[in-house]
Design a protein around this motif. Structure first.
Motif, short mmCIF file in Angstrom:
data_model
loop_
_atom_site.label_atom_id
_atom_site.label_comp_id
_atom_site.label_asym_id
_atom_site.label_seq_id
_atom_site.Cartn_x
_atom_site.Cartn_y
_atom_site.Cartn_z
N ILE A 70 -0.59 -21.95 -8.23
CA ILE A 70 -1.69 -22.41 -7.40
C ILE A 70 -1.94 -21.42 -6.28
O ILE A 70 -1.10 -21.24 -5.39
CB ILE A 70 -1.35 -23.79 -6.80
N ASP A 71 -3.08 -20.79 -6.33
CA ASP A 71 -3.49 -19.94 -5.22
C ASP A 71 -5.00 -19.74 -5.29
O ASP A 71 -5.65 -20.27 -6.19
CB ASP A 71 -2.72 -18.62 -5.21
N THR B 4 -3.38 -9.73 -2.78
CA THR B 4 -1.98 -10.14 -2.94
C THR B 4 -1.25 -9.91 -1.61
O THR B 4 -1.74 -9.22 -0.72
CB THR B 4 -1.29 -9.31 -4.04
N ARG C 270 3.50 -21.57 4.65
CA ARG C 270 2.97 -20.36 4.03
C ARG C 270 2.27 -19.49 5.08
O ARG C 270 2.36 -18.25 5.04
CB ARG C 270 2.01 -20.70 2.88
N THR D 114 -7.87 -15.05 -8.57
CA THR D 114 -7.20 -14.44 -9.73
C THR D 114 -6.04 -13.51 -9.34
O THR D 114 -4.94 -13.69 -9.88
CB THR D 114 -8.23 -13.68 -10.57
N PRO D 115 -6.24 -12.55 -8.44
CA PRO D 115 -5.11 -11.62 -8.19
C PRO D 115 -3.89 -12.33 -7.63
O PRO D 115 -2.75 -12.01 -8.01
CB PRO D 115 -5.70 -10.65 -7.15
N ARG D 116 -4.09 -13.29 -6.76
CA ARG D 116 -2.95 -14.02 -6.18
C ARG D 116 -2.31 -14.93 -7.23
O ARG D 116 -1.08 -15.08 -7.28
CB ARG D 116 -3.38 -14.81 -4.94
N TYR E 7 -8.43 -12.91 -1.94
CA TYR E 7 -8.24 -12.19 -3.20
C TYR E 7 -7.10 -11.19 -3.14
O TYR E 7 -6.71 -10.63 -4.16
CB TYR E 7 -9.52 -11.43 -3.56
N ASP F 49 6.61 -18.51 -1.09
CA ASP F 49 6.85 -17.88 -2.39
C ASP F 49 8.34 -17.92 -2.74
O ASP F 49 8.70 -18.12 -3.91
CB ASP F 49 6.34 -16.44 -2.37
N GLU G 77 0.00 -12.98 -9.46
CA GLU G 77 1.32 -12.72 -8.86
C GLU G 77 2.27 -13.89 -9.12
O GLU G 77 3.43 -13.70 -9.47
CB GLU G 77 1.19 -12.52 -7.34
N HIS G 78 1.77 -15.09 -8.92
CA HIS G 78 2.61 -16.26 -9.19
C HIS G 78 2.95 -16.34 -10.68
O HIS G 78 4.05 -16.73 -11.05
CB HIS G 78 1.91 -17.54 -8.73
N LEU H 172 -11.54 -9.45 -8.37
CA LEU H 172 -11.75 -10.49 -9.37
C LEU H 172 -11.53 -11.87 -8.76
O LEU H 172 -10.68 -12.01 -7.89
CB LEU H 172 -10.77 -10.31 -10.54
N MET I 109 -2.55 -22.04 2.73
CA MET I 109 -2.84 -23.47 2.61
C MET I 109 -2.22 -24.35 3.68
O MET I 109 -2.82 -25.34 4.07
CB MET I 109 -2.40 -23.95 1.22
#
Lengths: 310, 310, 310, 310
Positions: C88-89, D62, D94, C92-94, D60, C63, C97-98, D287, D90
């Motif tokens: 790219i993650d 963060t 990371r 949705t929640p991740r 999902y 990040d 954040e990006h 989500l 990935m």
């Protein structure tokens, strides 16, 4: 017919190896070797034979060769053990043609996959098996082989077809033991659940499977017969020990490695082992499979020796 | 043979639709409708015919039905246009059997996929096509159809086989236009590159493809013939407009939706459209395909009307 | 915001290369080389930049590194061209954040895939993009990359999301030109359709695509800019010739071959070429990618020379 | 470090459930419910906890939420049982970031998949795990989850990495019991083999697996603890009976059916069951997952009641 169907399907248990198809150097079926292989298996204690399955190179055999195999094996077995016939083809009408030949030859039951090559659907798979059952009058066993068919048979669908009598059993070569257990727990007797795995037979029997269809059983029928007998009498420790010996032997299918397709490596290894053991005259596999080389055959020989088979 | 082979393969261009196989209500081949369909196509301006491909329901036809189709079409066409014959089966020996029949029937060329059902390998695919070429003496076209065969033909392999003369062309139904371009740019003439797409024909021709094998060409042969002629004379704007009209018509294959397999939806739509247009007597598809219902046929009718075909 | 959103999404056209992320030998981001690369691209005539896409090794960047890339590029570009940011993650929640970071950094638009790693569903994909659009206020571009995401975005779903304003465009790297055309023909303006293909850009533009996001554009931005200009002024012959030159250059991604993953071979080739051309200081790729060896770099150099770039 | 590493990895056995992550209605982590869930599991007799796995909705969460989960669970457990931390991302760089956080939080070991999203290669997977082991100093467990990662970890590669000390164990959620057995038979102690299956635990333990990581263990930890104890003392009949009861309970994951993704159906069912059992306050899932409806929750309640859990 219906009566004997029920009786037969109720009793399909034990070791039912998929019989290799020995070929001559000109790629014709070597019926003399095939007869010797059948004797090797029946004398080895198997409970049935499955001809024209994937291990039989059914995908490579012409219709004429398929008929030769059927006539040779059914004729030679002469009712000593049940003979299941693979009717492997893309869709219902083509499978029915193979079924007609198998019935004429005297097969005890039919083994069919879901449709392949076409883009199919669960409701079409349902129609497929229903049609086969209705038109053939023989017990139909579903062959669950996603690596070839590119569809996994859903446990719920298999159980539906079992409940309505369209399927007499399943040969599960999917490797999905969770699905296998779901069918075992959900079925109503009589419905034969057979694992196609070579290396998890003790656990499949432990879960309640009725039998096994091991390609490696061509090479060592006594081993699988012993494994099954141990399990049947509740000696699970001995079953596991025998299974582990056979699992080490199964390494022969990895000898061909990445320089050939999985079919070439597996079928080539079984045939090389049968040739080394003196059961068949020629280890050749059908085109376009890549043959094992001398070094690879040598390594198979060592694995056979390690398993006490040479 | 070699001479005519080269001559023929050099000249395979234009619109070569994969011919649907009309069936009677009892699922036998409706040869009268088949003849009418052939006339519909030839009169529509196509440059060749491809029988016994996926759109012909070849996966569902028995060997007897395949022969009937071949004899009917080759006989009726009587040399007006080339007739390619699909020889679709799992491996080399079985494909060779179909090839023998196709040669006897007088086919102009053969269309074969890579092996399927078996777990194959690029070197086995190479052997497969080489063997077909060597043993048949007819031009062999590779049929690249990953959705059925579950293998994508590598462009490098296709070019190798083209260079050595084992392949006379490729029918690319992979949808991979990058690979298509790689073959087009890498080939040495004569080698026919045919797209199997219904909706990117203008762009494939723009890239240098020689022709198209569109399933939808059964329904609207004039449309594809017009599209090809526009492209051939360099009127790309007109080609695109015609392509876009045909792309809208192609929505008929989505009418069946998720309640059936992709084969049922696509082949069922083509046959429903041919029936609505009065070309064939009965829109039935082979088992175990799910038939379109009245509502769905109605929607296909509206799409036909929207394309000016009803 | 909504107003500028519409304005921006309406105008996203032309060449928008996915910017490579140069690394130092210790794997930190080499911001000096990144700035030179940005200048190389902007001076080469591109119409926008896409940072933090697959070609940027986004899957390998922490990040912190992602933020460094964003700040460096957005800061240096200073509004000369739009800068899209990959977010790219897995879900949705991740992704949100990006997105927050990208918005803070001043990105012009966001590029997001469908959820991956999880077993997803079309209705969940719909919710995913709707949520991204609603919560970010920036134009969201769907990134269709089945080779990474293992889901193909359905053209119908993309068109639904376009119609309701949840998507401002699509970057189609699926290789499925039929689906691409379906989106092009079905969309209502403004909705930017961008192809991710390096080798079918002329045909995508011919079909009506608005632009291209070519990884190879890092190596030869002038080439893609020229190709786009030719197409824009209707000189399709010249566009094709330029495309074919670039397609031959694209062979650099095949040099690594089977001894490494596709990401290593492709990203390694782009970076090796940028290094050979003197744009970046070090061609290293992030762990665990396998580096190209000297012989392979030599072959890439020859392909560059053949394209007139060395 | 190396010493404690070996000691720890040698002793990882028994039931190690992947801990669900309870969420508040605003999707923040519900730490109070999480603490209750941990108590429910530890009091239920489990031997360890696995946080931030797929069942924890790690895909999902963060990074902030991941840290909250880690701190909450490690803090509350206070050394009573080992706590493994998933470091799901990935690629190597990371994953190393997540590992740093997990080490700071006091995790006992790390669970990592092969790279995903990128197109990877066996040699890159090897480098990935080697790097993780070398840089973290904690025991690393390979997480074999092809349904998410789209790569199956090869048994030979796992055994290589075990032999060189790069891996302390494997969590096998591949469903491939043949591969599981190959690892069990081929490993040199100490190397923990854990099955991720909910329904073949007795057979995996029978083969020699050391433990189980069952998502369903959230709902019924006593059941899995009892199953494990039965197996450990050699009462395999009782183990099987308990397994079969749990297999019937596992039907809760099929209630959501085809109207949602597999993740939604499975994770939603676990959370609905925990809510019905009074362990967590809110059954919401992150989500973009689709929630179960009232009817579906009712059916889950009936299955719980049938298993004696309500």
């Amino acid at each position: 017919m219906t009566k004997s169907h029920t009786a037969e399907s109720a009793t399909l248990t034990g070791v039912i190896p998929p019989v290799c198809t020995p070929l001559n150097p000109d790629f014709s079926v070597d019926t003399a070797s095939l007869v010797r292989l059948v004797d090797h298996l029946v004398d080895g204690g198997v409970d049935g034979l499955f001809v024209l399955g994937s291990t039989s190179e059914v995908a490579y055999l012409t219709d004429g060769q398929r008929r030769t195999v059927l006539d040779t094996v059914v004729g030679h077995v002469a009712g000593q053990v049940p003979v299941l016939a693979g009717v492997i083809d893309m869709t219902t009408p083509r499978v029915l043609e193979h079924a007609r030949v198998a019935i004429e030859a005297g097969a005890t039951g039919l083994v069919a996959t879901a449709p392949f090559y076409t883009r199919t659907h669960p409701e079409e798979i349902r129609t497929h098996f229903r049609t086969l059952a209705a038109r053939t009058g023989l017990p139909v066993y579903a062959y669950d082989l996603p690596v070839s068919v590119h569809v996994k048979l859903d446990a719920g669908l298999v159980l539906d077809l079992a409940a309505e009598g369209a399927l007499a059993g399943v040969k599960d070569s999917s490797g999905d033991e969770s699905g296998l257990r779901r069918v075992i727990m959900g079925r109503q007797a009589p419905f034969s659940v057979l694992t196609g795995s070579e290396v998890t037979v003790d656990s499949a029997l432990w879960m309640g499977a009725d039998g096994v269809v091991p390609g490696l059983g061509n090479v060592d029928p006594q081993g699988y017969a012993e494994l099954y007998r141990c399990a049947a009498r509740g000696d699970w420790e001995a079953a596991r020990a025998e299974q582990e010996r056979l699992a080490r032997l199964f390494e022969i299918v990895r000898v061909g490695g990445a320089r050939m397709g999985g079919s070439s490596a597996g079928l080539g290894a079984f045939k090389a082992a049968l040739h080394l053991r003196g059961v068949i005259d020629c280890p050749i596999t059908a085109l376009p499979q890549i043959p094992l080389n001398d070094d690879e055959v040598g390594r198979i020989g060592k694995l056979l020796a390690g398993a006490g088979l040479l």
